[in-house]
Enzyme design. Structure first.
Site, PDB file in Angstrom:
ATOM      1  N   SER A   1       0.859  -1.304   0.058  1.00 54.53           N
ATOM      2  CA  SER A   1      -0.189   0.002   0.059  1.00 54.53           C
ATOM      3  C   SER A   1       0.908   1.272   0.043  1.00 54.53           C
ATOM      4  O   SER A   1       1.862   1.499  -0.729  1.00 54.53           O
ATOM      5  CB  SER A   1      -0.856  -0.054   1.105  1.00 54.53           C
ATOM      6  OG  SER A   1      -2.034   0.781   0.902  1.00 54.53           O
TER       7      SER A   1
ATOM      8  N   ASP B   1      -7.906  -6.051  -6.103  1.00 51.10           N
ATOM      9  CA  ASP B   1      -7.862  -4.834  -5.263  1.00 51.10           C
ATOM     10  C   ASP B   1      -8.694  -3.755  -5.567  1.00 51.10           C
ATOM     11  O   ASP B   1      -8.763  -2.985  -6.581  1.00 51.10           O
ATOM     12  CB  ASP B   1      -6.313  -4.402  -5.503  1.00 51.10           C
ATOM     13  CG  ASP B   1      -5.951  -3.352  -4.254  1.00 51.10           C
ATOM     14  OD1 ASP B   1      -6.670  -2.885  -3.698  1.00 51.10           O
ATOM     15  OD2 ASP B   1      -4.677  -3.055  -4.228  1.00 51.10           O
TER      16      ASP B   1
ATOM     17  N   HIS C   1      -6.781  -6.344  -1.452  1.00 50.64           N
ATOM     18  CA  HIS C   1      -5.512  -5.496  -1.175  1.00 50.64           C
ATOM     19  C   HIS C   1      -4.948  -5.950  -0.174  1.00 50.64           C
ATOM     20  O   HIS C   1      -3.635  -5.892  -0.024  1.00 50.64           O
ATOM     21  CB  HIS C   1      -6.125  -3.998  -0.650  1.00 50.64           C
ATOM     22  CG  HIS C   1      -5.091  -3.058  -0.493  1.00 50.64           C
ATOM     23  ND1 HIS C   1      -4.254  -2.527  -1.506  1.00 50.64           N
ATOM     24  CD2 HIS C   1      -4.716  -2.385   0.700  1.00 50.64           C
ATOM     25  CE1 HIS C   1      -3.599  -1.724  -0.967  1.00 50.64           C
ATOM     26  NE2 HIS C   1      -3.956  -1.742   0.523  1.00 50.64           N
TER      27      HIS C   1
END
Length: 417
Positions: free
Chosen positions: A227, A322, A356
């Site tokens: 991230s 994601d 994610h």
């Protein structure tokens, strides 16, 4: 409980968090249908649970490595399905296991399907994060804070800086169990809304600190990121010497959210968000995949991290489902840019059906939880079975990648319980 029914966890009921266990039941009636249940409470007191229905064989036995779940939290043959399919008893909660000091305790039980679901047998699986002999030291060195995990033995060991968005020791200490010296440092030490700029010097201090550790080999360091940590990792590889290997998981190809400074000058402008593009769902969570501006737009070119300057190697990892942002498109952009510059210092992997939050395997899958930048719950994407399989594959891939590019002269040891 029935004195004849036995629930066994093999090879043992105490194991490391990232190790699978074989779940077996014996002493049932021939072809008896039973419900398997699990329950666990995280560090915030949130209860997570799962259940699955199984039919015993002719000998009255159930083996989760062989037998399919007929219904429940998942269906089919899933040896670790009872663990990864656990869901919170309230919406939009992610399983919190950030400290390495206490095990992840999972209670398993077998119940009759008929009547009131009488319990027939139970067992407890203690899943430890830190292995025997691994040292854990809180670090306050210069301007940065972190936690250092060092495996037992004289070394030398490969060194990895784990950049987690917010402080969590889980990934770092599990990697240390596998023979790496790992320093975990949080990208955010404050609420993101309060952070107006970031300084790469802060993270360079952590890289330098790692290289100075007596058990670390002289090969340079690796960076593990996901991230927002992904663009910090790319920037370290591009601007800071000694970074030999970077694992980038579901990140961005540009510097996100706030300007990045290094040596007292701004080196990258921020790629910003358009929150009006947030998609709201009936569950109360939102999809933020499309709120990040296009890093390839002309006005955003000064946000792109110049990874073509990097001398180390990259492992790019993208989950195709994601919903936090379009990590697959960002990965493709990074790969094309390196190819354009004649670089071959990278490999990439995509996971269809994964979301994610790719983490070390066998933790509860998280469909949605609070997003600190969006200020509300968001959907992370992924289909539970595919996501869980991706985590198993990726965890091995990460270790292989770091060993390949950070190899030390002596054989590394791994820690067990």
């Amino acid at each position: 409980m029935s004195s004849q029914v036995r629930l066994r966890l093999l090879p043992r009921a105490r194991c490391l968090f990232d190790e699978p266990v074989q779940v077996k039941v014996a002493g049932l009636r021939s072809r008896q249908v039973v419900t398997m249940r699990t329950s666990s409470t995280d560090e915030k007191g949130v209860v997570f649970s799962s259940s699955a229905t199984y039919r015993a064989d002719g000998r009255g036995e159930v083996d989760l490595e062989r037998d399919p779940s007929l219904s429940g939290s998942y269906v089919g043959v899933e040896p670790m399905g009872l663990l990864w399919s656990m869901r919170a008893d309230t919406l939009h909660k992610r399983f919190q296991k950030t400290s390495s000091l206490n095990p992840h305790v999972v209670k398993l039980s077998v119940h009759e399907v008929e009547g009131e679901g009488r319990m027939l047998a139970e067992a407890t699986n203690e899943r430890f994060l830190i292995g025997d002999g691994v040292s854990r030291v809180l670090v306050k060195e210069g301007n940065f804070n972190g936690v250092l995990f060092t495996p037992p033995g004289e070394g030398p060991f490969p060194a990895v800086l784990d950049l987690c968005t917010f402080m969590s020791e889980k990934r770092a200490c599990l990697l240390a169990n596998r023979g790496f010296v790992v320093l975990v440092v949080a990208v955010y030490n404050d609420k993101p809304v309060n952070v107006k700029e970031m300084h790469l010097d802060y993270f360079k201090e952590a890289v330098d600190f790692l290289q100075q550790q007596p058990k670390v080999g002289n090969k340079g360091v690796g960076i593990l990121s996901r991230s927002k940590g992904g663009d910090i990792a790319l920037s370290l590889a591009a601007f800071v010497p000694g970074v030999e290997a970077v694992v980038w998981i579901n990140g961005c190809s540009a510097n996100v959210a706030v300007p990045l400074y290094y040596n007292k000058r701004k080196i990258l402008s921020p790629l910003l968000f358009d929150l009006s593009k947030m998609i709201h769902t009936e569950s109360g969570s939102s999809i933020v995949k499309y709120v990040t501006q296009n890093p390839l737009a002309e006005e955003n070119r000064d946000t792109l991290v110049p990874i073509e300057k990097a001398k180390g190697h990259f492992l790019f990892v993208a989950a195709e489902d994601d919903l936090n942002w379009d990590s697959k498109a960002y990965m493709d952009e990074l790969v094309e840019r390196l190819k354009h510059h004649g670089k071959e210092n990278f490999e990439s992997v995509c996971y269809p059906g994964a979301g994610h939050y790719l983490e070390p395997p066998y933790g509860p899958y998280c469909p949605s939880s609070f997003h600190s930048i969006a200020g509300k719950p968001v959907m992370w994407g992924g289909e539970p079975r595919s996501h869980a399989a991706a985590e198993v594959h990726l965890w091995k891939k990460i270790q292989e990648f770091f060993r390949s590019h950070l190899s030390c002269d002596e054989t590394q040891k791994t820690s067990k319980l």
